[in-house]
Motif scaffolding. Sequence first.
Motif, PDB file in Angstrom:
ATOM      1  N   LEU B  51       0.986  -1.132   0.068  1.00 52.83           N
ATOM      2  CA  LEU B  51      -0.164   0.005  -0.064  1.00 52.83           C
ATOM      3  C   LEU B  51       0.831   1.186   0.070  1.00 52.83           C
ATOM      4  O   LEU B  51       0.635   2.262  -0.602  1.00 52.83           O
ATOM      5  CB  LEU B  51      -0.961  -0.017   1.207  1.00 52.83           C
ATOM      6  CG  LEU B  51      -2.096  -0.728   1.008  1.00 52.83           C
ATOM      7  CD1 LEU B  51      -2.879  -0.920   2.441  1.00 52.83           C
ATOM      8  CD2 LEU B  51      -3.003  -0.114   0.227  1.00 52.83           C
ATOM      9  N   VAL B  52       2.028   1.267   0.854  1.00 50.35           N
ATOM     10  CA  VAL B  52       2.609   2.479   1.079  1.00 50.35           C
ATOM     11  C   VAL B  52       3.700   2.806  -0.137  1.00 50.35           C
ATOM     12  O   VAL B  52       3.461   3.866  -0.796  1.00 50.35           O
ATOM     13  CB  VAL B  52       3.489   2.524   2.145  1.00 50.35           C
ATOM     14  CG1 VAL B  52       4.573   3.644   2.256  1.00 50.35           C
ATOM     15  CG2 VAL B  52       2.610   2.598   3.377  1.00 50.35           C
ATOM     16  N   SER B  53       4.141   1.638  -0.725  1.00 48.73           N
ATOM     17  CA  SER B  53       5.153   1.891  -1.961  1.00 48.73           C
ATOM     18  C   SER B  53       4.239   1.871  -3.436  1.00 48.73           C
ATOM     19  O   SER B  53       4.769   2.226  -4.338  1.00 48.73           O
ATOM     20  CB  SER B  53       6.052   0.932  -2.009  1.00 48.73           C
ATOM     21  OG  SER B  53       5.250  -0.547  -2.199  1.00 48.73           O
ATOM     22  N   GLY B  54       2.929   1.290  -3.394  1.00 46.49           N
ATOM     23  CA  GLY B  54       2.318   1.073  -4.419  1.00 46.49           C
ATOM     24  C   GLY B  54       2.727  -0.109  -5.467  1.00 46.49           C
ATOM     25  O   GLY B  54       2.329  -0.019  -6.497  1.00 46.49           O
ATOM     26  N   HIS B  55       3.784  -0.727  -5.098  1.00 46.65           N
ATOM     27  CA  HIS B  55       4.088  -1.754  -6.012  1.00 46.65           C
ATOM     28  C   HIS B  55       3.415  -2.859  -5.928  1.00 46.65           C
ATOM     29  O   HIS B  55       3.934  -3.698  -4.621  1.00 46.65           O
ATOM     30  CB  HIS B  55       5.732  -1.961  -5.970  1.00 46.65           C
ATOM     31  CG  HIS B  55       6.557  -0.615  -6.292  1.00 46.65           C
ATOM     32  ND1 HIS B  55       7.540  -0.248  -5.791  1.00 46.65           N
ATOM     33  CD2 HIS B  55       6.248   0.318  -7.259  1.00 46.65           C
ATOM     34  CE1 HIS B  55       8.076   0.804  -6.319  1.00 46.65           C
ATOM     35  NE2 HIS B  55       7.091   1.330  -7.215  1.00 46.65           N
ATOM     36  N   PRO B  56       2.800  -3.493  -6.621  1.00 45.71           N
ATOM     37  CA  PRO B  56       2.306  -4.627  -6.330  1.00 45.71           C
ATOM     38  C   PRO B  56       3.421  -6.060  -6.502  1.00 45.71           C
ATOM     39  O   PRO B  56       4.353  -5.706  -6.940  1.00 45.71           O
ATOM     40  CB  PRO B  56       1.142  -4.784  -7.269  1.00 45.71           C
ATOM     41  CG  PRO B  56       1.689  -4.271  -8.596  1.00 45.71           C
ATOM     42  CD  PRO B  56       2.275  -3.055  -7.909  1.00 45.71           C
ATOM     43  N   PHE B  57       2.876  -7.275  -5.880  1.00 45.27           N
ATOM     44  CA  PHE B  57       3.901  -8.342  -6.232  1.00 45.27           C
ATOM     45  C   PHE B  57       2.739  -9.389  -7.088  1.00 45.27           C
ATOM     46  O   PHE B  57       1.643  -9.414  -6.640  1.00 45.27           O
ATOM     47  CB  PHE B  57       4.437  -8.853  -5.032  1.00 45.27           C
ATOM     48  CG  PHE B  57       3.744  -9.295  -3.872  1.00 45.27           C
ATOM     49  CD1 PHE B  57       3.379  -8.691  -2.834  1.00 45.27           C
ATOM     50  CD2 PHE B  57       3.211 -10.892  -4.340  1.00 45.27           C
ATOM     51  CE1 PHE B  57       2.592  -9.402  -1.879  1.00 45.27           C
ATOM     52  CE2 PHE B  57       2.450 -11.194  -3.180  1.00 45.27           C
ATOM     53  CZ  PHE B  57       2.059 -10.696  -2.102  1.00 45.27           C
ATOM     54  N   ALA B  58       3.546 -10.443  -7.554  1.00 41.72           N
ATOM     55  CA  ALA B  58       2.797 -11.487  -8.311  1.00 41.72           C
ATOM     56  C   ALA B  58       3.494 -12.839  -8.275  1.00 41.72           C
ATOM     57  O   ALA B  58       4.684 -12.727  -8.436  1.00 41.72           O
ATOM     58  CB  ALA B  58       2.366 -11.311  -9.757  1.00 41.72           C
ATOM     59  N   MET B  59       2.746 -13.847  -7.949  1.00 40.50           N
ATOM     60  CA  MET B  59       3.521 -15.103  -7.907  1.00 40.50           C
ATOM     61  C   MET B  59       2.758 -16.082  -8.539  1.00 40.50           C
ATOM     62  O   MET B  59       1.516 -16.126  -8.595  1.00 40.50           O
ATOM     63  CB  MET B  59       3.860 -15.592  -6.346  1.00 40.50           C
ATOM     64  CG  MET B  59       4.502 -14.703  -5.793  1.00 40.50           C
ATOM     65  SD  MET B  59       4.819 -15.244  -3.944  1.00 40.50           S
ATOM     66  CE  MET B  59       2.926 -15.345  -3.392  1.00 40.50           C
ATOM     67  N   ASP B  71      -2.313 -18.640  -8.601  1.00 39.90           N
ATOM     68  CA  ASP B  71      -1.712 -17.226  -8.868  1.00 39.90           C
ATOM     69  C   ASP B  71      -2.103 -16.324  -7.586  1.00 39.90           C
ATOM     70  O   ASP B  71      -3.198 -16.257  -7.340  1.00 39.90           O
ATOM     71  CB  ASP B  71      -2.302 -16.938 -10.246  1.00 39.90           C
ATOM     72  CG  ASP B  71      -1.972 -17.514 -11.503  1.00 39.90           C
ATOM     73  OD1 ASP B  71      -2.559 -18.276 -11.758  1.00 39.90           O
ATOM     74  OD2 ASP B  71      -0.833 -17.103 -11.837  1.00 39.90           O
ATOM     75  N   VAL B  72      -1.026 -15.888  -7.087  1.00 41.71           N
ATOM     76  CA  VAL B  72      -1.291 -14.939  -5.819  1.00 41.71           C
ATOM     77  C   VAL B  72      -0.700 -13.637  -6.287  1.00 41.71           C
ATOM     78  O   VAL B  72       0.392 -13.508  -6.610  1.00 41.71           O
ATOM     79  CB  VAL B  72      -0.442 -15.417  -4.756  1.00 41.71           C
ATOM     80  CG1 VAL B  72      -0.658 -14.487  -3.753  1.00 41.71           C
ATOM     81  CG2 VAL B  72      -1.300 -16.806  -4.298  1.00 41.71           C
ATOM     82  N   SER B  73      -1.308 -12.575  -6.389  1.00 42.13           N
ATOM     83  CA  SER B  73      -0.821 -11.258  -6.467  1.00 42.13           C
ATOM     84  C   SER B  73      -1.562 -10.168  -5.713  1.00 42.13           C
ATOM     85  O   SER B  73      -2.885 -10.176  -5.670  1.00 42.13           O
ATOM     86  CB  SER B  73      -0.672 -10.932  -7.945  1.00 42.13           C
ATOM     87  OG  SER B  73      -1.951 -10.005  -8.375  1.00 42.13           O
ATOM     88  N   LEU B  74      -0.852  -9.193  -5.069  1.00 41.26           N
ATOM     89  CA  LEU B  74      -1.369  -8.190  -4.263  1.00 41.26           C
ATOM     90  C   LEU B  74      -1.201  -6.728  -4.796  1.00 41.26           C
ATOM     91  O   LEU B  74       0.095  -6.373  -5.098  1.00 41.26           O
ATOM     92  CB  LEU B  74      -0.496  -8.506  -3.173  1.00 41.26           C
ATOM     93  CG  LEU B  74      -1.515  -8.004  -1.584  1.00 41.26           C
ATOM     94  CD1 LEU B  74      -2.764  -8.811  -1.745  1.00 41.26           C
ATOM     95  CD2 LEU B  74      -0.630  -8.332  -0.570  1.00 41.26           C
ATOM     96  N   ASP B  75      -2.345  -6.413  -5.150  1.00 49.58           N
ATOM     97  CA  ASP B  75      -2.271  -4.945  -5.721  1.00 49.58           C
ATOM     98  C   ASP B  75      -2.757  -4.083  -4.575  1.00 49.58           C
ATOM     99  O   ASP B  75      -3.279  -4.631  -3.733  1.00 49.58           O
ATOM    100  CB  ASP B  75      -2.922  -4.855  -7.102  1.00 49.58           C
ATOM    101  CG  ASP B  75      -4.365  -5.015  -6.986  1.00 49.58           C
ATOM    102  OD1 ASP B  75      -4.888  -4.710  -7.919  1.00 49.58           O
ATOM    103  OD2 ASP B  75      -4.741  -5.577  -6.016  1.00 49.58           O
ATOM    104  N   PRO B  76      -2.602  -2.736  -4.630  1.00 49.13           N
ATOM    105  CA  PRO B  76      -3.134  -1.924  -3.552  1.00 49.13           C
ATOM    106  C   PRO B  76      -4.492  -2.179  -3.067  1.00 49.13           C
ATOM    107  O   PRO B  76      -4.862  -2.214  -1.931  1.00 49.13           O
ATOM    108  CB  PRO B  76      -3.152  -0.608  -4.366  1.00 49.13           C
ATOM    109  CG  PRO B  76      -1.886  -0.533  -5.064  1.00 49.13           C
ATOM    110  CD  PRO B  76      -2.048  -1.941  -5.905  1.00 49.13           C
ATOM    111  N   LEU B  77      -5.466  -2.521  -4.004  1.00 50.11           N
ATOM    112  CA  LEU B  77      -6.963  -2.706  -3.470  1.00 50.11           C
ATOM    113  C   LEU B  77      -6.888  -3.911  -3.011  1.00 50.11           C
ATOM    114  O   LEU B  77      -7.462  -3.950  -1.757  1.00 50.11           O
ATOM    115  CB  LEU B  77      -7.819  -2.878  -4.876  1.00 50.11           C
ATOM    116  CG  LEU B  77      -9.200  -3.173  -4.588  1.00 50.11           C
ATOM    117  CD1 LEU B  77      -9.993  -1.896  -4.010  1.00 50.11           C
ATOM    118  CD2 LEU B  77      -9.946  -3.592  -6.035  1.00 50.11           C
ATOM    119  N   GLY B  78      -6.295  -5.007  -3.313  1.00 54.84           N
ATOM    120  CA  GLY B  78      -6.401  -6.281  -2.662  1.00 54.84           C
ATOM    121  C   GLY B  78      -5.640  -6.056  -1.291  1.00 54.84           C
ATOM    122  O   GLY B  78      -6.155  -6.677  -0.216  1.00 54.84           O
ATOM    123  N   ALA B  79      -4.443  -5.274  -1.027  1.00 54.10           N
ATOM    124  CA  ALA B  79      -3.499  -5.229   0.103  1.00 54.10           C
ATOM    125  C   ALA B  79      -4.541  -4.317   1.034  1.00 54.10           C
ATOM    126  O   ALA B  79      -4.233  -4.932   2.177  1.00 54.10           O
ATOM    127  CB  ALA B  79      -2.392  -4.210  -0.261  1.00 54.10           C
TER     128      ALA B  79
END
Lengths: 328, 672, 158
Positions: B51-59, B71-79
């Motif tokens: 959330l703070v950095s705004g960079h999502p991750f994806a795996m 598939d797991v990825s966290l973008d700011p909305l999900g975070a």
Amino acid sequence: MTGGLADLAVVDPALAERVGVSAVQVGIVLVGGPLLLGLMGKLRARAEGRVGAPITQGLADLRKLLHKEAIRAEPTSAVSAMAPVVLVGSAAVAAALTPLVSTRPVSAGGADVFLVVYLLLMGSIALALGGLDAGTAFGGMGSSRAMTIGAISEPALLVGILALAVQARTSNLPGIVKASLAHPGWLASPQRILALGALVVVVIAETGRIPVDNPSTHLELTMIHEAMVLEQAGPDLALTTAGEAMRLGLLLGLVANLFFPWGVADSGGGLAIAVGIFALAVKASALAALIALIEVSTAKLRLFRVPELLAGGFVLAIVAVTIGLVSR
Amino acid sequence: MSATAYLIGVSALCAAAVLGAILPAGQRLLGAALLSAVGCLAALAGSGEVLVSGHPFAMHSAEVLPLTGVDVSLDPLGALFVAITAIVGLAVSWYSIGYGAHPHASRTTTAVLPAFLATLLLVPAASSVATFMAAWELMALTSLLGLLGEHRRRPETRDAAQWYAVMTHIGAAAILFGLVLLGAHAGGQSFAAIAAHRRELSMPLRSAVFVITLAGFASKAGAVPLHVWLPRAHPEAPSPVSALMSGAMVNLGVYGILRVGEVLLGGGELWWWLLVASLGVTSAFFGALHAAASTDLKRLLAYSTVDNVGLVLIGVGAAGALQCDGDRLLAGLALVATLFHLANHALFKSGLFLAAGAIQHSTATRDLDRLGGLARRMPVTAVLFGIGALSISAVPGSNGFASEWLLFEGLLQGIASRSAVTQAALLAGVAALAITGGLTATAFVKAIGVGFLGQPRTQAAREAKDVAPSMLAGMGILAVACVTLGVVPGVALPVLERAAAGGLAGGAPHALRPGIGIELAAARGAIDPALVVVGLLAAFILAGSAVRFAPRPAQLRHPRRGEVWGCGRELQTARMEITATSFAEPLQRVFADVLRPDHDLEVTHASESRYFPEAISFHQRIDDAIERLVYRPVIAAVVSWGRLARRIPNGSVHRYLAFGFAALLLVLVVLR
Amino acid sequence: MRRIPVLDALFPRRVTEVSPGRSKTTTPRFPGSLQLRHVDAGSCNGCEVEITQVFAPVCDAGRFGIRLVASPRHADGLLVTGVVTKNMAAPLTKTLEAVPRPRVVVACGDCAVGDGVFSKGYGVAGSVSDVVPVDLEIRGCPPEPTAITEALRVLTGR
């Protein structure tokens, strides 16, 4: 420009003036509220053929009550002691923020109309909890009725205010007042007149006047506000009475300044503020006289007819907003 | 880094679930709870960084699920949703340490709670249809097990579990159908593939997918008319589980709507969002009304959840409608307000449920008409409940006020928009916000006044004692979070803006200026809660001292304790107090058409004459009107069809062979 | 009229006869503002009718700051009419207990003072001063509204 905690760190004369304006407003509402109640009582008395109590009677009553002893019932908790304080405090903060005398109270940027409405709600909640604290049936009944009427008058109040906010494109109170000052033609617009009708109905409901509630009744089963304060004595009663008077003064001043903003000081200076105080007194007294006239000419409504009255106010408010949106 | 923290979090929770199942009684509670708390903190750290950095991750991992992989990825909305769940989970884990000492607490709850938490953290991070549905079903399963954790032999609990299981499964089927339809036509089941190909899909298909998945997600969120499981399931579940259900699970219904409607389908048409907003308006009004009329504390809180979900759906609908109209600034503002309200609701509602659980722990009842006087017997719980109740009633200085104000501002600024239908919907939204504000205040004044103030109505209430420190600490975490967000809401807003930008198709420009208060860009409005709180405290101190120090003769200086004024009556007993039922009676009369109370009057006459009644008995019940008017006929119809259909397999082998033959013929014809 | 000796010893009678222009009272005064709670301890309602006229347009005691209130907690004192019946003795005491101090008790009418036509009834516990300490007595059966108003003005000083 938002005044705020950040500003308090730097002492500057404009801030000192704004704090002074807010303090003046609180003082005016504190003294003026009982005076307005006295005025309404006097008008009622004259209409009934009596001379009636003097206009300053409310202040004399308050002074006497402060010197009496306080009595707290045995099962009560700290809520009984805190409820009157919260009522007065919330009314005072609302008075400090509303543009009653000048459009530059402390934190003019944060003086929002919804904030004032919710501060009044805070006072109502405190009063209702105070009524429930002793665990009596009358206190609980008063709280129940007061909260029900408050709940049903909220839509009329907020949608009525929405009509003004949509017209002025902001919900910031000084912003609405300044926009009204800049457009004197708005006074005659149909949405303003309908919104005024809705807000007068809501003011009568919120302050507990006839036809919604009879403030001088002795019959507990007809009480709404009075039933919540049956257990309060001395200084507690003084604070509650003062708080309710402040709410009346605040509501009348707010409605007066939102719809008839002339006289409100827009700049600094003692003369502008004096003019503002005088204008506020005149406008609020006129509104109080109108409400006293309504009180004298109608009878108290049965409790289960009050929602119909408030629903009527709500319909007026919705029509006001719709006309405002359509005529843009 | 954030990916590692998140994975550690989820794994710790799974480990806690295993520990909770296998450890012996003495260490089970503490072990599972501590490990859950650690897991929640790790997940919070991971999502916070996103959330703070705004960079999502994806795996992507091809191992866990066959055919499709995970598939797991966290973008700011999900975070944002992960962070909310993690904070609530932390408090609930701490609370469950003391709660487990409850005589009815069971091993099931201790084992299932961390598992439930883990699935709640997985759903917002799932980024393919298969992962999403797997996590969703696991969430449904673990919550059902959690619901049955205590009292599973009681008929009400089994009934609630049945309703919950059926409705959540039908909802999951709808979501599965919609997502599979989407994935099939978009040529890939990962969310990234779907989002990339969405422009190739026809609008009718997109609308169909949206409506089908909306049905499923709205049911999970608890929107009227798909809400009937909520007031049944929440009261019967153990308190930590109901806190998670109300504070974290219903959020995921809203998350689903946002994810599918905005991100996957790219915004869509205006009528989608007006549908969502109208669901919101009905839920808000209906939920608030039933909350104000309930006498069961947890049922009151459950209906209040329906109410707040309605407000959130109004915000989502407003944001989507404004975005369809092209006004992304205002759409972003509305969505920030919505997400803020969702977060605040999670915090104060779970706190309220935990406090209700504490009351149930001490007095063994949740019926308000059997409580009373708890403010002096359970003071800390009373204060914590009070903070939650004042926050939900949107008292200035609370986080509820900050988010409701922002929602009002979003609707107000949006009313200036172009289309008349949007204006009408936003106006309805403002009216709904107004009525629910008043009704919620009534409901919680009733809960505090009847439950905590006055005299105790039963022996159990008289003997109540405050609960264990770990339970108080769990509630305290949430109360502190509520108060902080109320006084300085500005600290949470940048994070919410980032999440909202991720939740709108096409992103959204900044609508708010930074600061400790909330300030709209273009100087359209602002509030400064910190200043208001300081002003209020100063006013309280001044008013209190004016009273305390007013000149008075010496013997009148201190308040005297006296009897309650009972009009001179000899005795004031607890039977003479106001009850929750009578507190709600004026509202019930005014809204009798919506509430439709059930009245049962039985008069037994004296044998000598009909004019002399011997006994009169009156029962009143307020059922959920939608359940009675909509669900029961549907269920009755389904049951009668089932009975009809039961006549078909009558045991004759000839008939079964004939069916088989006819089916084979049909398949051959169709496949020609 | 039965006297209750214990009460006499504990609460000696402090009474004032009202006559225009002269008052020897030592009662607490409530300048400009007096709220009273009316208690009917067993009256025939004749005094109540006169009290109604006290607050009506002709006498209009409201202009002196005098008002009747619903709850004893809001009051400065009690306005008691009628003999005190046996059933009303305890409620009258409780009502006075609920009044915050400083407080007064005004006994209105001959029955309340002890000289009424019902004083020797079998259901009567005594006069008002037998049950609670009385600060001001207003005689008459019933007392005229002007007399009641004059008596109350002694307390408000206006």
